[in-house]
Write a protein that holds these residues in place. Structure first.
Motif, PDB file in Angstrom:
ATOM      1  N   HIS A   9       0.854  -1.188   0.000  1.00 38.38           N
ATOM      2  CA  HIS A   9       0.000   0.000   0.000  1.00 38.38           C
ATOM      3  C   HIS A   9       0.891   1.239   0.000  1.00 38.38           C
ATOM      4  O   HIS A   9       1.734   1.408   0.875  1.00 38.38           O
ATOM      5  CB  HIS A   9      -0.883  -0.012   1.240  1.00 38.38           C
ATOM      6  CG  HIS A   9      -1.809   1.155   1.298  1.00 38.38           C
ATOM      7  ND1 HIS A   9      -3.104   1.104   0.839  1.00 38.38           N
ATOM      8  CD2 HIS A   9      -1.614   2.414   1.732  1.00 38.38           C
ATOM      9  CE1 HIS A   9      -3.665   2.277   0.994  1.00 38.38           C
ATOM     10  NE2 HIS A   9      -2.791   3.096   1.538  1.00 38.38           N
ATOM     11  N   THR A  32      -6.318   4.823  11.084  1.00 39.27           N
ATOM     12  CA  THR A  32      -6.368   3.904   9.947  1.00 39.27           C
ATOM     13  C   THR A  32      -4.959   3.368   9.674  1.00 39.27           C
ATOM     14  O   THR A  32      -4.314   3.753   8.701  1.00 39.27           O
ATOM     15  CB  THR A  32      -6.922   4.631   8.700  1.00 39.27           C
ATOM     16  OG1 THR A  32      -6.195   5.854   8.515  1.00 39.27           O
ATOM     17  CG2 THR A  32      -8.401   4.962   8.835  1.00 39.27           C
ATOM     18  N   LEU A  33      -4.526   2.463  10.523  1.00 40.20           N
ATOM     19  CA  LEU A  33      -3.165   1.911  10.463  1.00 40.20           C
ATOM     20  C   LEU A  33      -2.816   1.349   9.085  1.00 40.20           C
ATOM     21  O   LEU A  33      -1.762   1.653   8.531  1.00 40.20           O
ATOM     22  CB  LEU A  33      -3.048   0.816  11.540  1.00 40.20           C
ATOM     23  CG  LEU A  33      -1.836  -0.101  11.493  1.00 40.20           C
ATOM     24  CD1 LEU A  33      -0.573   0.665  11.841  1.00 40.20           C
ATOM     25  CD2 LEU A  33      -2.027  -1.276  12.461  1.00 40.20           C
ATOM     26  N   GLY A  34      -3.657   0.487   8.507  1.00 43.17           N
ATOM     27  CA  GLY A  34      -3.380  -0.121   7.195  1.00 43.17           C
ATOM     28  C   GLY A  34      -2.016  -0.790   7.174  1.00 43.17           C
ATOM     29  O   GLY A  34      -1.698  -1.612   8.029  1.00 43.17           O
ATOM     30  N   ALA A  35      -1.172  -0.381   6.201  1.00 39.82           N
ATOM     31  CA  ALA A  35       0.184  -0.932   6.128  1.00 39.82           C
ATOM     32  C   ALA A  35       1.159  -0.123   6.983  1.00 39.82           C
ATOM     33  O   ALA A  35       2.370  -0.345   6.914  1.00 39.82           O
ATOM     34  CB  ALA A  35       0.657  -0.953   4.686  1.00 39.82           C
ATOM     35  N   GLY A  37       1.879   3.154   6.847  1.00 40.84           N
ATOM     36  CA  GLY A  37       2.590   4.244   6.172  1.00 40.84           C
ATOM     37  C   GLY A  37       2.569   5.542   6.975  1.00 40.84           C
ATOM     38  O   GLY A  37       3.616   6.172   7.180  1.00 40.84           O
ATOM     39  N   ASP A  56      -9.130  -4.054  11.089  1.00 39.88           N
ATOM     40  CA  ASP A  56      -8.793  -5.245  10.307  1.00 39.88           C
ATOM     41  C   ASP A  56      -7.635  -6.006  10.962  1.00 39.88           C
ATOM     42  O   ASP A  56      -6.523  -5.480  11.051  1.00 39.88           O
ATOM     43  CB  ASP A  56      -8.393  -4.814   8.889  1.00 39.88           C
ATOM     44  CG  ASP A  56      -8.185  -6.007   7.961  1.00 39.88           C
ATOM     45  OD1 ASP A  56      -8.157  -7.160   8.458  1.00 39.88           O
ATOM     46  OD2 ASP A  56      -8.056  -5.788   6.749  1.00 39.88           O
ATOM     47  N   GLY A  79      -9.707  -2.148  16.732  1.00 38.45           N
ATOM     48  CA  GLY A  79     -11.005  -1.552  17.053  1.00 38.45           C
ATOM     49  C   GLY A  79     -11.402  -0.578  15.971  1.00 38.45           C
ATOM     50  O   GLY A  79     -10.725  -0.471  14.943  1.00 38.45           O
ATOM     51  N   GLY A 100     -11.319   4.712   3.876  1.00 34.33           N
ATOM     52  CA  GLY A 100     -11.509   3.721   2.816  1.00 34.33           C
ATOM     53  C   GLY A 100     -10.744   2.442   3.057  1.00 34.33           C
ATOM     54  O   GLY A 100     -10.368   2.121   4.188  1.00 34.33           O
ATOM     55  N   GLN A 105      -6.392  -4.929   1.186  1.00 35.64           N
ATOM     56  CA  GLN A 105      -7.785  -5.400   1.262  1.00 35.64           C
ATOM     57  C   GLN A 105      -8.358  -5.572  -0.155  1.00 35.64           C
ATOM     58  O   GLN A 105      -8.997  -6.575  -0.452  1.00 35.64           O
ATOM     59  CB  GLN A 105      -8.629  -4.414   2.077  1.00 35.64           C
ATOM     60  CG  GLN A 105      -8.264  -4.435   3.555  1.00 35.64           C
ATOM     61  CD  GLN A 105      -8.852  -3.274   4.336  1.00 35.64           C
ATOM     62  OE1 GLN A 105      -9.018  -2.181   3.819  1.00 35.64           O
ATOM     63  NE2 GLN A 105      -9.135  -3.514   5.611  1.00 35.64           N
TER      64      GLN A 105
HETATM   65  C1  LIG Z   1      -6.559   3.540   3.218  1.00 32.23           C
HETATM   66  S1  LIG Z   1      -6.114   2.377   4.439  1.00 32.23           S
HETATM   67  C2  LIG Z   1      -4.919   3.217   5.421  1.00 32.23           C
HETATM   68  C3  LIG Z   1      -3.538   3.113   4.892  1.00 32.23           C
HETATM   69  C4  LIG Z   1      -2.466   3.729   5.787  1.00 32.23           C
HETATM   70  N1  LIG Z   1      -2.625   5.149   5.939  1.00 32.23           N
HETATM   71  C5  LIG Z   1      -1.089   3.427   5.240  1.00 32.23           C
HETATM   72  O1  LIG Z   1      -0.382   4.373   4.868  1.00 32.23           O
HETATM   73  O2  LIG Z   1      -0.699   2.260   5.171  1.00 32.23           O
HETATM   74  C6  LIG Z   1      -7.500   2.416   5.491  1.00 32.23           C
HETATM   75  C7  LIG Z   1      -7.417   1.459   6.665  1.00 32.23           C
HETATM   76  O3  LIG Z   1      -8.374   1.901   7.619  1.00 32.23           O
HETATM   77  C8  LIG Z   1      -9.058   0.811   8.150  1.00 32.23           C
HETATM   78  N2  LIG Z   1     -10.382   1.311   8.560  1.00 32.23           N
HETATM   79  C9  LIG Z   1     -11.358   1.795   7.761  1.00 32.23           C
HETATM   80  N3  LIG Z   1     -12.418   2.160   8.487  1.00 32.23           N
HETATM   81  C10 LIG Z   1     -12.094   1.926   9.783  1.00 32.23           C
HETATM   82  C11 LIG Z   1     -12.783   2.126  11.013  1.00 32.23           C
HETATM   83  N4  LIG Z   1     -14.026   2.621  11.051  1.00 32.23           N
HETATM   84  N5  LIG Z   1     -12.148   1.820  12.156  1.00 32.23           N
HETATM   85  C12 LIG Z   1     -10.881   1.301  12.131  1.00 32.23           C
HETATM   86  N6  LIG Z   1     -10.190   1.061  10.993  1.00 32.23           N
HETATM   87  C13 LIG Z   1     -10.789   1.389   9.831  1.00 32.23           C
HETATM   88  C14 LIG Z   1      -9.116  -0.207   7.037  1.00 32.23           C
HETATM   89  O4  LIG Z   1      -9.262  -1.509   7.580  1.00 32.23           O
HETATM   90  C15 LIG Z   1      -7.777   0.021   6.339  1.00 32.23           C
HETATM   91  O5  LIG Z   1      -6.791  -0.837   6.840  1.00 32.23           O
END
Ligand SMILES: C[S@@+](CC[C@H](N)C(=O)[O-])C[C@H]1O[C@@H](n2cnc3c(N)ncnc32)[C@H](O)[C@@H]1O
Length: 323
Positions: A9, A32-35, A37, A56, A79, A100, A105
């Motif tokens: 990502h 929004t931890l994701g990867a 970044g 997730d 959470g 998003g 994902q």
């Molecule tokens: C666009 S990605 C974030 C990428 C991150 N900023 C990065 O640089 O790697 C969005 C992440 O937010 C999580 N997410 C979306 N809605 C959420 C919520 N209501 N609560 C917690 N996590 C959420 C998703 O599971 C996804 O992993």
């Protein structure tokens, strides 16, 4: 569920965020931890601590590879970001939300987010609650039409909802391909340069399955409660409906009461946020390396010292429409 994904990502609009909030100090929350970044960039830029939330389990699994390097400067929480103030448990100097879904994902067919890949019709960001297949199997025709219209701005919502109900009476709709085919059958073929006909409907169903607008509205309120005076809120959205929620919330919270000595005292509440500049979109350079940044928009605001308000931000909702 594997802990790796085929495409990494690439964080969107990260440079403008870091430039706007420099120097990074104190305790930040990445909703929004994701990867990782944003989380890693904030820690590397000087944050004393980052509290990083994702709903997730895959994001947490992936973080195991790099999180130990930050020791107790990083606190990971499984959470939802609607609970960010409770999950943080301390006042915050900054909150970032990158809304998003992540590339991990989208890329994993078994998560069921993409009509480009055949997989089970799931679309849940977490592993909790009803899936997209459950929604498509149980919602009434009217509910389905409202979801497609309100969350996807799909003008053919009624026609598609009727087709879904007709097809599910013959056989359960359990895969992304099943659903995409039904939607495609009701819409003209996309012209070159237009998005795939299923784009809006898939977005709408994903928003409904994950209660994305409800989550966002509650997260904005939670950030208002948790941020210290002078703290920064940064939100990156990926489509106009999402951006409108953020824009209206910040405009409402940043609006000073009208002062006119010829009128009775205004009952408008003083601003809880001050806007930081105009919204920011990806530069040509970023677009060239990351097409996902095409529709991204960043909004930034600084918390004032006025106590948080009690009223919730307005979000589009099919419940309101169905009342
Ligand atoms: C666009 S990605 C974030 C990428 C991150 N900023 C990065 O640089 O790697 C969005 C992440 O937010 C999580 N997410 C979306 N809605 C959420 C919520 N209501 N609560 C917690 N996590 C959420 C998703 O599971 C996804 O992993």
């Amino acid at each position: 569920m594997g802990a790796t994904a085929n495409a990494p990502h690439i964080p969107v609009l990260l440079e403008p965020i870091l430039a706007a909030v420099a120097p990074v100090t104190g305790v930040w929350l990445d909703g929004t931890l994701g990867a990782g970044g944003y989380t890693r960039a904030l820690l590397d830029a000087g944050a004393t601590k980052v509290i990083a939330i994702d709903r997730d389990p895959l994001a947490h699994e992936m973080a195991k590879a790099w999180a130990p390097a930050y020791g107790d400067r990083l606190a990971l929480k499984l959470g939802t970001f609607s609970d960010l103030d409770t999950l943080a448990g301390e006042p915050l100097d900054g909150v970032v939300l990158d809304l998003g879904v992540s590339s991990m994902q989208l890329d994993q067919a078994q998560r069921g987010f993409s009509f480009m890949k055949d997989g089970p019709l799931d679309m849940r960001m977490s592993d909790q609650g009803p899936s997209a297949a459950d929604l498509v199997a149980t919602a009434s025709e009217g509910e389905l039409a409202d979801i497609l219209y309100v969350y996807g701005e799909e003008r053919a919502s009624r026609r598609i909802a009727r087709a879904i109900v007709g097809e599910r009476a013959k056989a359960p709709i359990t895969t992304t391909r099943d659903l995409a085919k039904i939607i495609e059958s009701q819409l003209p073929r996309a012209k070159p340069g237009q998005s795939h006909p299923a784009t809006r409907s898939f977005q709408a169903i994903r928003i409904a399955v994950n209660d994305e607008f409800g989550e966002l509205g509650q997260a904005l309120k939670a950030a208002e409660r948790a941020l210290k005076p002078g703290g920064t809120l940064a939100v990156v959205s990926f489509h106009s409906l999402e951006d409108r929620i953020v824009k209206h919330f910040l405009q409402d919270r940043a609006t000073a009461p009208a002062i006119n000595r010829h009128l009775p005292a205004s009952d408008a509440e003083p601003p809880t946020f001050a806007l930081i500049g105009k919204s920011i979109e990806a530069s040509e350079q970023e677009l060239a390396v990351n097409p996902r940044s095409r529709s991204a928009r960043l909004r930034l605001a600084r918390r004032t010292d006025v106590p948080a308000r009690s009223d919730a931000p307005a979000v589009p909702s099919i419940e309101k429409r169905r009342r």
